[in-house]
Enzyme design. Structure first.
Site, mmCIF file in Angstrom:
data_model
loop_
_atom_site.group_PDB
_atom_site.id
_atom_site.type_symbol
_atom_site.label_atom_id
_atom_site.label_comp_id
_atom_site.label_asym_id
_atom_site.label_seq_id
_atom_site.Cartn_x
_atom_site.Cartn_y
_atom_site.Cartn_z
ATOM 1 C CB THR A 124 -0.620 -0.320 1.235
ATOM 2 O OG1 THR A 124 -1.330 1.339 1.425
ATOM 3 C CG2 THR A 124 -0.297 -0.417 2.168
ATOM 4 C CG ASP A 125 -1.245 4.868 -1.276
ATOM 5 O OD1 ASP A 125 -1.700 4.170 0.404
ATOM 6 O OD2 ASP A 125 -1.652 5.923 -1.770
ATOM 7 C CD GLU A 126 -3.547 3.337 4.823
ATOM 8 O OE1 GLU A 126 -3.399 3.419 5.843
ATOM 9 O OE2 GLU A 126 -4.477 3.698 4.027
ATOM 10 C CE1 TYR A 151 -3.602 -2.422 6.129
ATOM 11 C CE2 TYR A 151 -3.685 -0.142 4.949
ATOM 12 C CZ TYR A 151 -3.379 -1.384 4.753
ATOM 13 O OH TYR A 151 -2.865 -2.075 3.597
ATOM 14 N NE ARG A 215 -6.798 8.225 2.384
ATOM 15 C CZ ARG A 215 -6.244 9.288 3.845
ATOM 16 N NH1 ARG A 215 -5.313 10.343 3.191
ATOM 17 N NH2 ARG A 215 -5.874 9.255 4.568
HETATM 18 P P1 NAD Z 1 -9.776 -7.623 2.461
HETATM 19 O O1 NAD Z 1 -9.361 -6.810 4.061
HETATM 20 O O2 NAD Z 1 -10.808 -7.030 1.703
HETATM 21 O O3 NAD Z 1 -9.332 -8.497 2.589
HETATM 22 C C1 NAD Z 1 -8.376 -9.514 3.565
HETATM 23 C C2 NAD Z 1 -8.445 -10.951 2.548
HETATM 24 O O4 NAD Z 1 -7.484 -11.386 3.734
HETATM 25 C C3 NAD Z 1 -10.024 -11.846 3.921
HETATM 26 O O5 NAD Z 1 -10.007 -13.018 2.525
HETATM 27 C C4 NAD Z 1 -9.181 -12.082 4.961
HETATM 28 O O6 NAD Z 1 -9.924 -13.346 5.142
HETATM 29 C C5 NAD Z 1 -7.558 -13.147 4.607
HETATM 30 N N1 NAD Z 1 -7.226 -12.526 5.709
HETATM 31 C C6 NAD Z 1 -6.790 -12.157 6.543
HETATM 32 N N2 NAD Z 1 -6.417 -12.341 7.823
HETATM 33 C C7 NAD Z 1 -6.084 -14.098 6.764
HETATM 34 C C8 NAD Z 1 -5.098 -14.958 7.244
HETATM 35 N N3 NAD Z 1 -3.742 -14.678 8.105
HETATM 36 N N4 NAD Z 1 -4.374 -16.063 6.933
HETATM 37 C C9 NAD Z 1 -4.863 -15.839 5.408
HETATM 38 N N5 NAD Z 1 -6.414 -15.005 5.022
HETATM 39 C C10 NAD Z 1 -5.950 -14.237 6.009
HETATM 40 O O7 NAD Z 1 -8.557 -6.252 1.930
HETATM 41 P P2 NAD Z 1 -8.451 -6.037 0.259
HETATM 42 O O8 NAD Z 1 -8.919 -4.511 0.443
HETATM 43 O O9 NAD Z 1 -8.861 -6.635 -0.210
HETATM 44 O O10 NAD Z 1 -6.807 -5.357 0.663
HETATM 45 C C11 NAD Z 1 -5.990 -6.265 -0.066
HETATM 46 C C12 NAD Z 1 -4.250 -6.370 -0.709
HETATM 47 O O11 NAD Z 1 -4.297 -4.656 -0.935
HETATM 48 C C13 NAD Z 1 -3.746 -5.802 1.105
HETATM 49 O O12 NAD Z 1 -3.457 -6.475 1.461
HETATM 50 C C14 NAD Z 1 -4.397 -4.972 1.591
HETATM 51 O O13 NAD Z 1 -2.620 -4.229 2.177
HETATM 52 C C15 NAD Z 1 -3.426 -4.083 0.295
HETATM 53 N N6 NAD Z 1 -3.936 -3.192 0.009
HETATM 54 C C16 NAD Z 1 -5.004 -2.771 0.077
HETATM 55 C C17 NAD Z 1 -6.216 -1.672 -1.121
HETATM 56 C C18 NAD Z 1 -7.067 -1.613 -0.725
HETATM 57 O O14 NAD Z 1 -7.566 -0.081 -1.212
HETATM 58 N N7 NAD Z 1 -8.171 -1.728 -0.421
HETATM 59 C C19 NAD Z 1 -4.523 -0.655 -1.586
HETATM 60 C C20 NAD Z 1 -3.552 -1.066 -1.254
HETATM 61 C C21 NAD Z 1 -3.060 -2.262 -1.158
HETATM 62 O O1 DAU Z 2 -4.349 3.929 0.530
HETATM 63 C C1 DAU Z 2 -4.049 2.449 0.578
HETATM 64 C C2 DAU Z 2 -5.099 1.872 1.804
HETATM 65 O O2 DAU Z 2 -6.572 2.218 1.974
HETATM 66 C C3 DAU Z 2 -5.044 0.426 1.772
HETATM 67 O O3 DAU Z 2 -4.131 -0.069 2.289
HETATM 68 C C4 DAU Z 2 -5.993 0.409 2.991
HETATM 69 O O4 DAU Z 2 -6.210 -1.343 2.753
HETATM 70 C C5 DAU Z 2 -7.429 0.718 2.682
HETATM 71 O O5 DAU Z 2 -8.416 0.656 3.868
HETATM 72 C C6 DAU Z 2 -6.684 2.054 2.779
HETATM 73 O O6 DAU Z 2 -6.781 3.237 3.515
HETATM 74 P P1 DAU Z 2 -7.700 4.405 4.179
HETATM 75 O O7 DAU Z 2 -7.653 4.540 5.001
HETATM 76 O O8 DAU Z 2 -7.525 5.354 3.219
HETATM 77 O O9 DAU Z 2 -9.290 4.044 3.267
HETATM 78 P P2 DAU Z 2 -10.669 4.166 3.919
HETATM 79 O O10 DAU Z 2 -11.577 4.033 3.007
HETATM 80 O O11 DAU Z 2 -10.799 3.802 5.425
HETATM 81 O O12 DAU Z 2 -11.095 5.664 3.849
HETATM 82 C C7 DAU Z 2 -10.468 6.555 3.174
HETATM 83 C C8 DAU Z 2 -10.934 7.993 3.715
HETATM 84 O O13 DAU Z 2 -12.027 8.246 3.882
HETATM 85 C C9 DAU Z 2 -9.731 8.115 4.688
HETATM 86 O O14 DAU Z 2 -9.474 9.949 4.222
HETATM 87 C C10 DAU Z 2 -10.413 7.893 6.229
HETATM 88 C C11 DAU Z 2 -12.036 8.922 5.737
HETATM 89 N N1 DAU Z 2 -13.457 8.238 5.903
HETATM 90 C C12 DAU Z 2 -13.125 7.294 5.970
HETATM 91 C C13 DAU Z 2 -13.951 5.857 6.879
HETATM 92 C C14 DAU Z 2 -14.470 4.411 7.016
HETATM 93 C C15 DAU Z 2 -14.191 8.848 6.670
HETATM 94 O O15 DAU Z 2 -14.224 9.933 6.480
HETATM 95 N N2 DAU Z 2 -15.247 8.203 6.859
HETATM 96 C C16 DAU Z 2 -15.187 7.128 6.930
HETATM 97 O O16 DAU Z 2 -16.410 6.751 7.352
#
Ligand code: NAD
Ligand code: DAU
Length: 340
Positions: A124-126, A151, A215
């Site tokens: 992630t970019d975080e 995280y 974002r």
């Molecule tokens: P998600 O939370 O929707 O899914 C995570 C999955 O991993 C679930 O199916 C869960 O059951 C499984 N999991 C959790 N712990 C586990 C373990 N110990 N063993 C096996 N499986 C396990 O997450 P997502 O949003 O699909 O993100 C997937 C990946 O991409 C993550 O690594 C996250 O850091 C990365 N990522 C997410 C975003 C985003 O915006 N969602 C952006 C950049 C990177």
């Molecule tokens: O940047 C990549 C990341 O994006 C991934 O690595 C993470 O897995 C994913 O959860 C996401 O993180 P963020 O914290 O940026 O996403 P989230 O959707 O939780 O929040 C996006 C923005 O919206 C952030 O500034 C917080 C704000 N927010 C979020 C929620 C859930 C709100 O204002 N209200 C809300 O209820």
């Protein structure tokens, strides 16, 4: 033909990736290895139950016995498995360290022993921390790590371990650091999926702080195509940043969703801010574009419309997720955190 082990394939991005992979590489065998935490949902893959090239294995990436069995004969590992929600990491960091750090190390060890041809780590970019609202700076592959949430810190640690296995053991790794994804099958805890599902339930959208946090939102399909390209053409040992120059304040994202669903400002509710909230993320994706020829295919407004349509048409999918555990989490996050 390759055997691809997708960890976390029952989650949001993982399940989109499994679909994407079986469509674009139908000759490959995909093993989805997932612990099925609250975020893992086999419904996301129910259409694949008769596909002979798809198999689900329940297991934990932090359990070396589970992982060793699943790793047999695997050519490529794509590691999505993680605890992924920042707010949950603030409520309870421990599972983030266990899955994201220990789990990644267990997977790396097993992949090394099995001599896989590629270990791709989805990050992630975080990990780069926060940019100033007023600056024009963007994250790139040279940006120093400076994670702020539990995280982000756990993902940063996992990235370091992946690099270490390349430098120390020559494990053929690649890493991608991607911006915020949205699209079908996103658990309704992240901003876009939560906003759409709340509105469809007649509820308001909770906005943290002033709503001016930025974002770079990217449609999940574009993330899948970028990972595919890194697997095909990426250089072993390298990191690639993925983003789409779509730096957008949260309030603007919410207004687009309100408009798509025919609601107005009355549905916005300002709530207590997230502690340590990162002000701005922005990605400079020049490397993956120039070196690998990656190009995103989706435009933001169009992809928001597609996503809103998907949640409208798949109400059973997300309604069943708004169960007691979800409502308990929601209460802890949105009503028990005190004054704005
Ligand atoms: P998600 O939370 O929707 O899914 C995570 C999955 O991993 C679930 O199916 C869960 O059951 C499984 N999991 C959790 N712990 C586990 C373990 N110990 N063993 C096996 N499986 C396990 O997450 P997502 O949003 O699909 O993100 C997937 C990946 O991409 C993550 O690594 C996250 O850091 C990365 N990522 C997410 C975003 C985003 O915006 N969602 C952006 C950049 C990177
Ligand atoms: O940047 C990549 C990341 O994006 C991934 O690595 C993470 O897995 C994913 O959860 C996401 O993180 P963020 O914290 O940026 O996403 P989230 O959707 O939780 O929040 C996006 C923005 O919206 C952030 O500034 C917080 C704000 N927010 C979020 C929620 C859930 C709100 O204002 N209200 C809300 O209820």
């Amino acid at each position: 033909m390759s055997k691809v082990l997708v960890t976390g394939g029952a989650g949001f991005i993982g399940s989109n990736f499994v679909h994407y992979w079986l469509k674009t590489h139908p000759e490959d065998e995909v093993v989805n290895f997932d612990k099925l935490t609250y975020a893992g949902n086999l419904e996301n893959l129910s259409d694949l139950k008769d596909n002979p090239n798809y198999k689900f294995v329940k297991g934990d990436i932090a359990n070396s016995d589970d992982v060793k069995k699943a790793m047999e004969g695997v050519d490529i590992v794509v590691n999505f498995a993680a605890e992924s929600h920042v707010d949950r990491s603030i409520q309870d960091p421990a599972p983030f360290v266990i899955t994201n750090v220990v789990g990644t190390q267990v997977l790396l060890d097993s992949a090394k022993n099995a001599k896989v041809k590629r270990f791709h780590h989805v990050s992630t970019d975080e990990v780069f921390g926060a940019l100033k609202l007023e600056s024009k700076e963007k994250f790139n592959e040279e940006t120093k790590y400076s994670p702020n949430s539990p995280y982000a810190a756990s993902k940063a640690a996992s990235d370091h371990l992946v690099r270490a296995y390349f430098e120390t053991y020559e494990l053929p790794i690649t890493i991608t650091n991607c911006s915020n994804n949205f699209g079908p099958y996103q658990y309704p805890e992240k901003l876009i999926s939560l906003a759409i599902t709340n509105l469809l339930e007649g509820e308001k959208v909770p906005v943290y702080g002033d709503g001016l946090y930025v974002r770079d939102w990217l449609y999940v399909q574009d993330h899948c195509s970028a990972i595919d390209l890194v697997l095909q053409k990426g250089k072993v040992g390298e990191t690639y940043c993925i983003g789409v120059d779509n730096d957008t304040p949260n309030i603007k994202v919410i207004r687009l969703i309100l408009e798509a669903l025919g609601f107005g400002e009355e549905k916005i509710e300002h709530v207590t801010d997230r502690p340590g909230h990162d002000r701005r993320y922005a990605i400079d994706a020049t490397k993956i574009k120039k070196e690998l020829g990656w190009k995103p295919s989706f435009q933001f407004e169009e992809a928001i419309d597609l996503t809103v349509k998907w949640y409208k048409e798949n109400q059973n999918w997300w309604k069943s997720l708004r169960n007691k555990d979800y409502l308990d989490y929601y209460k802890r996050q949105y009503t028990e955190r005190g004054e704005k």
